[in-house]
Design a protein around this motif. Structure first.
Motif, mmCIF file in Angstrom:
data_model
loop_
_atom_site.group_PDB
_atom_site.id
_atom_site.type_symbol
_atom_site.label_atom_id
_atom_site.label_comp_id
_atom_site.label_asym_id
_atom_site.label_seq_id
_atom_site.Cartn_x
_atom_site.Cartn_y
_atom_site.Cartn_z
ATOM 1 N N GLY A 41 0.767 -1.235 0.000
ATOM 2 C CA GLY A 41 0.000 0.000 0.000
ATOM 3 C C GLY A 41 0.798 1.284 0.000
ATOM 4 N N CYS A 42 1.966 1.286 -0.637
ATOM 5 C CA CYS A 42 2.729 2.527 -0.743
ATOM 6 C C CYS A 42 3.641 2.446 -1.959
ATOM 7 C CB CYS A 42 3.544 2.786 0.523
ATOM 8 S SG CYS A 42 4.825 1.576 0.849
ATOM 9 N N GLY A 43 4.103 3.589 -2.416
ATOM 10 C CA GLY A 43 4.966 3.630 -3.580
ATOM 11 C C GLY A 43 6.300 2.943 -3.365
ATOM 12 N N LEU A 44 6.802 2.968 -2.128
ATOM 13 C CA LEU A 44 8.075 2.320 -1.838
ATOM 14 C C LEU A 44 8.032 0.843 -2.186
ATOM 15 C CD1 LEU A 44 10.918 2.292 -0.562
ATOM 16 C CD2 LEU A 44 9.805 1.883 1.654
ATOM 17 N N GLU A 45 6.960 0.167 -1.788
ATOM 18 C CA GLU A 45 6.843 -1.263 -2.078
ATOM 19 C C GLU A 45 6.679 -1.523 -3.569
ATOM 20 O OE1 GLU A 45 4.401 -3.694 0.736
ATOM 21 O OE2 GLU A 45 3.961 -1.724 1.592
ATOM 22 N N LEU A 46 6.057 -0.571 -4.263
ATOM 23 C CA LEU A 46 5.794 -0.733 -5.689
ATOM 24 C C LEU A 46 6.920 -0.182 -6.554
ATOM 25 C CD1 LEU A 46 2.125 0.620 -5.536
ATOM 26 C CD2 LEU A 46 2.815 -1.795 -5.534
ATOM 27 N N ASP A 47 7.798 0.623 -5.948
ATOM 28 C CA ASP A 47 8.804 1.406 -6.665
ATOM 29 C C ASP A 47 8.148 2.255 -7.752
ATOM 30 O OD1 ASP A 47 11.320 2.444 -6.971
ATOM 31 O OD2 ASP A 47 12.054 0.842 -8.264
ATOM 32 N N ARG A 48 7.022 2.871 -7.357
ATOM 33 C CA ARG A 48 6.321 3.853 -8.190
ATOM 34 C C ARG A 48 6.169 5.109 -7.350
ATOM 35 N NH1 ARG A 48 1.010 1.560 -11.171
ATOM 36 N NH2 ARG A 48 1.429 3.390 -12.466
ATOM 37 N N TRP A 49 6.395 6.252 -7.943
ATOM 38 C CA TRP A 49 6.494 7.461 -7.136
ATOM 39 C C TRP A 49 5.544 8.542 -7.637
ATOM 40 C CZ3 TRP A 49 9.063 6.594 -2.835
ATOM 41 C CH2 TRP A 49 9.953 5.501 -2.830
ATOM 42 N N ILE A 50 4.780 9.096 -6.702
ATOM 43 C CA ILE A 50 3.879 10.194 -7.041
ATOM 44 C C ILE A 50 4.685 11.440 -7.393
ATOM 45 C CG2 ILE A 50 1.927 9.317 -5.720
ATOM 46 C CD1 ILE A 50 2.730 11.141 -3.412
ATOM 47 N N GLN A 51 4.016 12.356 -8.111
ATOM 48 C CA GLN A 51 4.663 13.585 -8.564
ATOM 49 C C GLN A 51 3.769 14.783 -8.258
ATOM 50 O OE1 GLN A 51 7.756 13.585 -9.766
ATOM 51 N NE2 GLN A 51 7.819 11.332 -9.610
ATOM 52 N N SER A 84 19.462 13.231 0.181
ATOM 53 C CA SER A 84 19.546 11.853 0.669
ATOM 54 C C SER A 84 19.608 10.882 -0.498
ATOM 55 C CB SER A 84 18.316 11.530 1.518
ATOM 56 O OG SER A 84 18.217 12.414 2.622
ATOM 57 N N PRO A 85 20.253 9.739 -0.295
ATOM 58 C CA PRO A 85 20.301 8.732 -1.366
ATOM 59 C C PRO A 85 18.893 8.240 -1.709
ATOM 60 C CG PRO A 85 21.881 8.227 0.379
ATOM 61 C CD PRO A 85 21.006 9.319 0.897
ATOM 62 N N ALA A 86 18.653 8.028 -2.983
ATOM 63 C CA ALA A 86 17.357 7.495 -3.419
ATOM 64 C C ALA A 86 17.168 6.085 -2.877
ATOM 65 C CB ALA A 86 17.266 7.500 -4.936
ATOM 66 N N VAL A 87 15.898 5.722 -2.647
ATOM 67 C CA VAL A 87 15.561 4.419 -2.090
ATOM 68 C C VAL A 87 14.812 3.612 -3.142
ATOM 69 C CG1 VAL A 87 14.316 3.201 -0.276
ATOM 70 C CG2 VAL A 87 15.401 5.395 0.226
ATOM 71 N N HIS A 88 15.245 2.404 -3.375
ATOM 72 C CA HIS A 88 14.551 1.478 -4.257
ATOM 73 C C HIS A 88 14.611 0.098 -3.620
ATOM 74 C CE1 HIS A 88 14.303 4.452 -7.477
ATOM 75 N NE2 HIS A 88 15.567 4.747 -7.216
ATOM 76 N N VAL A 89 13.447 -0.552 -3.495
ATOM 77 C CA VAL A 89 13.385 -1.873 -2.875
ATOM 78 C C VAL A 89 13.479 -2.928 -3.965
ATOM 79 C CG1 VAL A 89 11.956 -3.454 -1.550
ATOM 80 C CG2 VAL A 89 12.048 -1.036 -0.924
ATOM 81 N N GLN A 90 14.388 -3.868 -3.769
ATOM 82 C CA GLN A 90 14.531 -4.972 -4.720
ATOM 83 C C GLN A 90 13.560 -6.086 -4.350
ATOM 84 O OE1 GLN A 90 16.533 -4.816 -7.435
ATOM 85 N NE2 GLN A 90 16.963 -2.716 -6.781
ATOM 86 N N HIS A 91 12.724 -6.474 -5.291
ATOM 87 C CA HIS A 91 11.757 -7.555 -5.068
ATOM 88 C C HIS A 91 12.252 -8.806 -5.797
ATOM 89 C CE1 HIS A 91 8.813 -4.962 -3.145
ATOM 90 N NE2 HIS A 91 9.078 -4.062 -4.091
ATOM 91 N N HIS A 92 12.303 -9.890 -5.058
ATOM 92 C CA HIS A 92 12.800 -11.130 -5.633
ATOM 93 C C HIS A 92 11.615 -12.005 -6.062
ATOM 94 C CE1 HIS A 92 16.809 -10.091 -4.250
ATOM 95 N NE2 HIS A 92 16.297 -9.811 -3.071
#
Length: 349
Positions: free
Chosen positions: A293-303, A340-348
């Motif tokens: 339920g958030c962009g972090l988990e989806l690696d999609r970001w609102i603008q 800050s460094p960008a955050v991207h979650v790797q999904h396996h």
């Protein structure tokens, strides 16, 4: 606040007079229970004014318990009767007791809650955000405390701080307390839950993860904006484990989930919070982000300019546009912070 009657959708609203009023969403109208009861009394007795007859503010309604619910139910029935007769209920100064919902602006249900705690109770969100899930997660509900001064309501823009490149929404549900206490058992706590609302715990993900590398926080990653609303659905017919939720961005469904897969119940969260610590009516407890339920988990970001709509069955839709990125004034903050460094979650797979 529990009982067998149908749930009420409680709101705080502005009728255009720049003052907050308490009401109940009733069909396509908003009913002010106290004003309905007093206007009816004036018409029947000829005595205008007088003492308030029902709660005039959300937390006062929470505290009023069964008596307050009964008075609100009486007001809704009266509003229906007058409407069927084509009569309007108004105060002596002309303030309307029943207004079309389209004519009011909904505010955050409790514009400044006494305290807000947000818990991490969904395993899927914890693991989906790239976190190692420690034994503490299963042992106790764990939260951070939010900034009550930055709460916004429906249709207000989500603030985008100058110091983040990755703004994120969070699809959450939470509850308000109807009563307080200390050292509550879960059974006792269950009777002190007023109702639920949608909670968008807006996050600046890059700085959040950067600052939490010190294993404290979050602070600047969270404290700038929190959206709540559109109403508080009382607990009468709510199954806390079966509320369907979804998130849309510009009309596209980005996430959907349910409140089912949580580590702790509402009552357990409240009971744990009350251990050796007094809780009070009108406090808010977020249950955390549902899985996915958030962009972090989806690696999609609102603008900036996007429209975020969070929906929960029975509660409705919390809609907020995304505001423009703030411009950091010259010399503000500290010169040592350069992003800050960008955050991207790797999904396996």
């Amino acid at each position: 606040m529990n009982g067998g009657a149908a749930g009420m959708r409680l709101v705080t609203f502005d009728d255009g007079s720049d003052r907050a009023r308490f009401g109940v969403l009733h069909g396509d109208a908003v009913v002010d229970p106290d004003l309905v009861l007093r206007a009816d009394r004036a018409l029947r007795t000829g005595a205008a004014g007088g003492e308030p007859m029902a709660a005039r503010e959300m937390v006062a309604f929470f505290e009023s318990g069964a008596r307050g619910r009964a008075l609100a139910g009486e007001a809704l029935a009266l509003a229906d009767d007058y409407r069927q007769r084509g009569d309007e209920l108004t105060a002596p100064d002309g303030t309307r007791a029943v207004l079309p919902a389209a004519d009011v602006r909904l505010l955050a249900p409790v514009p400044r809650p006494r305290r807000i705690r947000d818990y991490l109770t969904y395993t899927e969100h914890a693991s989906g955000s790239g976190l190692e899930v420690p034994p503490a997660f299963a042992a106790m509900p764990i939260c951070y405390k939010c900034n009550v001064e930055t709460v916004i309501g429906p249709d207000e823009p989500l603030l985008w701080p100058s110091y983040t490149d990755q703004l994120d929404f969070e699809l959450e549900l939470g509850f308000f307390t109807s009563g307080g206490g200390r050292d509550l058992t879960p059974a006792e706590a269950a009777g002190r839950i007023a109702g639920v609302t949608i909670f968008n715990d807006v996050s600046a993900r890059d700085i959040q993860m950067f600052e939490m590398s010190l294993t404290i926080g979050p602070s600047k990653g969270k404290d700038f904006c929190t959206a709540m609303g559109p109403c508080v659905l009382t607990m009468d017919e709510v199954d806390e484990w079966a509320i369907q939720m979804s998130a849309r961005v510009n009309g596209e469904v980005w996430a959907a989930g349910t409140t089912k897969n949580r580590q702790f119940s509402f009552a357990e969260v409240l009971a744990w919070a009350s251990l050796d610590e007094t809780v009070y009516p009108g406090e808010f407890f977020g249950l955390g982000t549902v899985g996915g339920g958030c962009g972090l988990e989806l690696d999609r970001w609102i603008q900036p300019g996007d429209v975020v709509e969070l929906e929960a069955s029975g509660v409705g839709v919390l809609r907020n546009p995304v505001g423009p990125r703030q411009v950091r004034p010259a010399g503000a903050g500290v010169a040592s912070y350069q992003g800050s460094p960008a955050v991207h979650v790797q999904h396996h797979q």
